[in-house]
Design a protein around this motif. Structure first.
Motif, PDB file in Angstrom:
ATOM      1  N   GLN A 107       0.815  -1.218   0.000  1.00  0.00           N
ATOM      2  CA  GLN A 107       0.000   0.000   0.000  1.00  0.00           C
ATOM      3  C   GLN A 107       0.848   1.268   0.000  1.00  0.00           C
ATOM      4  OE1 GLN A 107      -2.403   0.558   3.485  1.00  0.00           O
ATOM      5  NE2 GLN A 107      -3.490   2.307   2.631  1.00  0.00           N
ATOM      6  N   THR A 108       1.877   1.258   0.813  1.00  0.00           N
ATOM      7  CA  THR A 108       2.712   2.459   0.956  1.00  0.00           C
ATOM      8  C   THR A 108       3.990   2.391   0.132  1.00  0.00           C
ATOM      9  OG1 THR A 108       3.888   1.489   2.826  1.00  0.00           O
ATOM     10  CG2 THR A 108       1.905   2.764   3.329  1.00  0.00           C
ATOM     11  N   LEU A 109       4.274   1.228  -0.441  1.00  0.00           N
ATOM     12  CA  LEU A 109       5.549   0.974  -1.129  1.00  0.00           C
ATOM     13  C   LEU A 109       6.729   1.338  -0.223  1.00  0.00           C
ATOM     14  CD1 LEU A 109       4.772   2.088  -4.794  1.00  0.00           C
ATOM     15  CD2 LEU A 109       4.720  -0.216  -3.818  1.00  0.00           C
ATOM     16  N   GLN A 110       6.525   1.142   1.059  1.00  0.00           N
ATOM     17  CA  GLN A 110       7.602   1.426   2.020  1.00  0.00           C
ATOM     18  C   GLN A 110       8.692   0.375   1.872  1.00  0.00           C
ATOM     19  OE1 GLN A 110       6.402   2.557   5.911  1.00  0.00           O
ATOM     20  NE2 GLN A 110       8.240   1.775   6.908  1.00  0.00           N
ATOM     21  N   PRO A 111       9.952   0.815   1.826  1.00  0.00           N
ATOM     22  CA  PRO A 111      11.050  -0.153   1.722  1.00  0.00           C
ATOM     23  C   PRO A 111      11.101  -1.075   2.933  1.00  0.00           C
ATOM     24  CG  PRO A 111      11.816   2.095   1.340  1.00  0.00           C
ATOM     25  CD  PRO A 111      10.426   2.205   1.836  1.00  0.00           C
ATOM     26  N   ASP A 112      11.513  -2.314   2.685  1.00  0.00           N
ATOM     27  CA  ASP A 112      11.752  -3.279   3.759  1.00  0.00           C
ATOM     28  C   ASP A 112      13.174  -3.036   4.260  1.00  0.00           C
ATOM     29  OD1 ASP A 112      12.565  -5.419   5.258  1.00  0.00           O
ATOM     30  OD2 ASP A 112      12.042  -6.948   3.785  1.00  0.00           O
ATOM     31  N   PRO A 113      13.326  -2.446   5.435  1.00  0.00           N
ATOM     32  CA  PRO A 113      14.674  -2.055   5.876  1.00  0.00           C
ATOM     33  C   PRO A 113      15.603  -3.243   6.073  1.00  0.00           C
ATOM     34  CG  PRO A 113      13.082  -1.769   7.654  1.00  0.00           C
ATOM     35  CD  PRO A 113      12.300  -2.111   6.428  1.00  0.00           C
ATOM     36  N   PHE A 114      15.054  -4.368   6.530  1.00  0.00           N
ATOM     37  CA  PHE A 114      15.888  -5.537   6.816  1.00  0.00           C
ATOM     38  C   PHE A 114      16.395  -6.162   5.510  1.00  0.00           C
ATOM     39  CE2 PHE A 114      12.432  -4.976   9.856  1.00  0.00           C
ATOM     40  CZ  PHE A 114      13.165  -4.650  10.981  1.00  0.00           C
ATOM     41  N   GLY A 115      15.459  -6.321   4.567  1.00  0.00           N
ATOM     42  CA  GLY A 115      15.846  -6.855   3.265  1.00  0.00           C
ATOM     43  C   GLY A 115      16.770  -5.911   2.516  1.00  0.00           C
TER      44      GLY A 115
END
Lengths: 263, 71
Positions: A107-115
């Motif tokens: 929904q937000t296209l927020q980056p996955d910080p861990f990945g």
């Protein structure tokens, strides 16, 4: 006043980087890119179907431009697919530069910080210059620097939202804490003044796409952003006056007609 | 599947071709410009230099990609 800067291992003049997507036609895309003065342009990969002309109309226009390509890993939700996409992009575009996107939320296209950190680590060891598309989180920035990122690209707000810089303090803090990193605000800028704001904070550059491509007049808007980025940079270099709580007259009061001392 | 063919998936679509099948032969079948595409098999990147010696196996998932505009 010359103000060229070193981006990764390359000297560039423009601090505005732009995307090549969402334009109504290849002609408009080319015109807008040229008007922006950008020397770095983001590109991507698509699936090739049987019998399809590889030389898509947009790419056939793009490849004539004298710019540096910044391929992205848009649409990747996992580390492995992001790494593989990066390796394919390096071969197709002939550059080790990579805008690394590992998306964590649809929904937000927020980056996955861990990945993102995991993929950045793998790709830097493989010789890539990683431009990580990230949130504006301080600790994430530190982890990315720890694995070797020389460039950080925090979002201003979600991709394509046009909301501008939602958390200015976070961007300012990143600038303060990582003075040696090339700090580029990427995603969420809507108005030219958003780009000016980022540059006034001391960011090294901005990267945007929708704000230009979705304007009714992309070419004119590209020129507006070019000037906005220059204005913000110039203001940052000149030094911005400190804010005061109350008024302070700018016109000298000595010799003012009818002036009298307020008791 | 007969012994003389190999069934694979290319860009999410089933493809059945004569075996043995090298990547170079698949790309020729797909009418791809070799210099403008990149390939991954089962999520592993396969560099252009290895296409001629890479034999596809039944069930392989092949991705063939080409440049496009992006943000």
């Amino acid at each position: 006043m010359t103000d060229s800067w070193r981006l990764a291992d390359t000297q560039v003049s423009s601090r505005l980087m732009i995307g090549s997507a969402l334009y109504p036609s290849p002609e408009v895309m080319q015109s807008a890119i040229e008007a922006s003065g950008a020397e770095v342009v983001t590109v991507s990969l698509r699936r090739q179907t049987a019998g399809q002309n590889t030389d898509s109309s947009y790419w056939s226009w793009l490849k004539q431009l004298p710019v540096h390509w910044l391929p992205n890993t848009a649409g990747c939700y996992g580390v492995r697919e992001a790494v593989t996409t990066a390796q394919m992009a390096r071969e197709v575009f002939g550059t080790h530069w990579l805008k690394l996107e590992v998306i964590g939320d649809e929904q937000t296209l927020q980056p996955d910080p861990f990945g993102l950190v995991e993929a950045a680590d793998i790709l830097i060891r493989d010789g890539f210059e990683v431009f990580p598309y990230m949130t504006d989180d301080l600790v994430l920035a530190q982890r990315l620097v720890d694995v070797g990122c020389r460039i950080l690209m925090p979002w201003a707000s979600p991709i394509g939202s046009g909301q501008g810089i939602r958390h200015p303090q976070n961007i300012m803090l990143l600038r303060e804490r990582f003075p040696q990193v090339q700090l580029i605000v990427d995603a969420g800028l809507g108005r030219p003044s958003d780009a000016t704001e980022a540059m006034e904070f001391g960011c090294d550059g901005v990267l945007l796409n929708s704000a230009i491509a979705l304007s009714p007049d992309p070419t004119r808007m590209a020129g507006a952003f070019e000037q906005a980025v220059s204005a913000g940079r110039l203001g940052y270099r000149a030094g911005i006056m400190p804010q005061r709580q109350w008024a302070s007259a700018s016109t000298p009061t000595i010799g003012t007609p009818f002036w009298h001392q307020v008791p | 599947m007969s012994d003389s063919t190999v069934s694979i998936v290319v860009n999410n679509a089933p493809v059945r071709l004569k075996a043995p099948l090298r990547l170079t032969e698949l790309l020729k079948h797909m009418a791809c410009d070799d210099q403008s595409v990149a390939v991954a098999v089962n999520l592993d990147f396969v560099p252009r230099s290895r296409w001629a010696n890479h034999f596809l196996q039944p069930g392989d998932q092949v991705e063939i990609v080409a440049p496009m505009q992006g943000g």
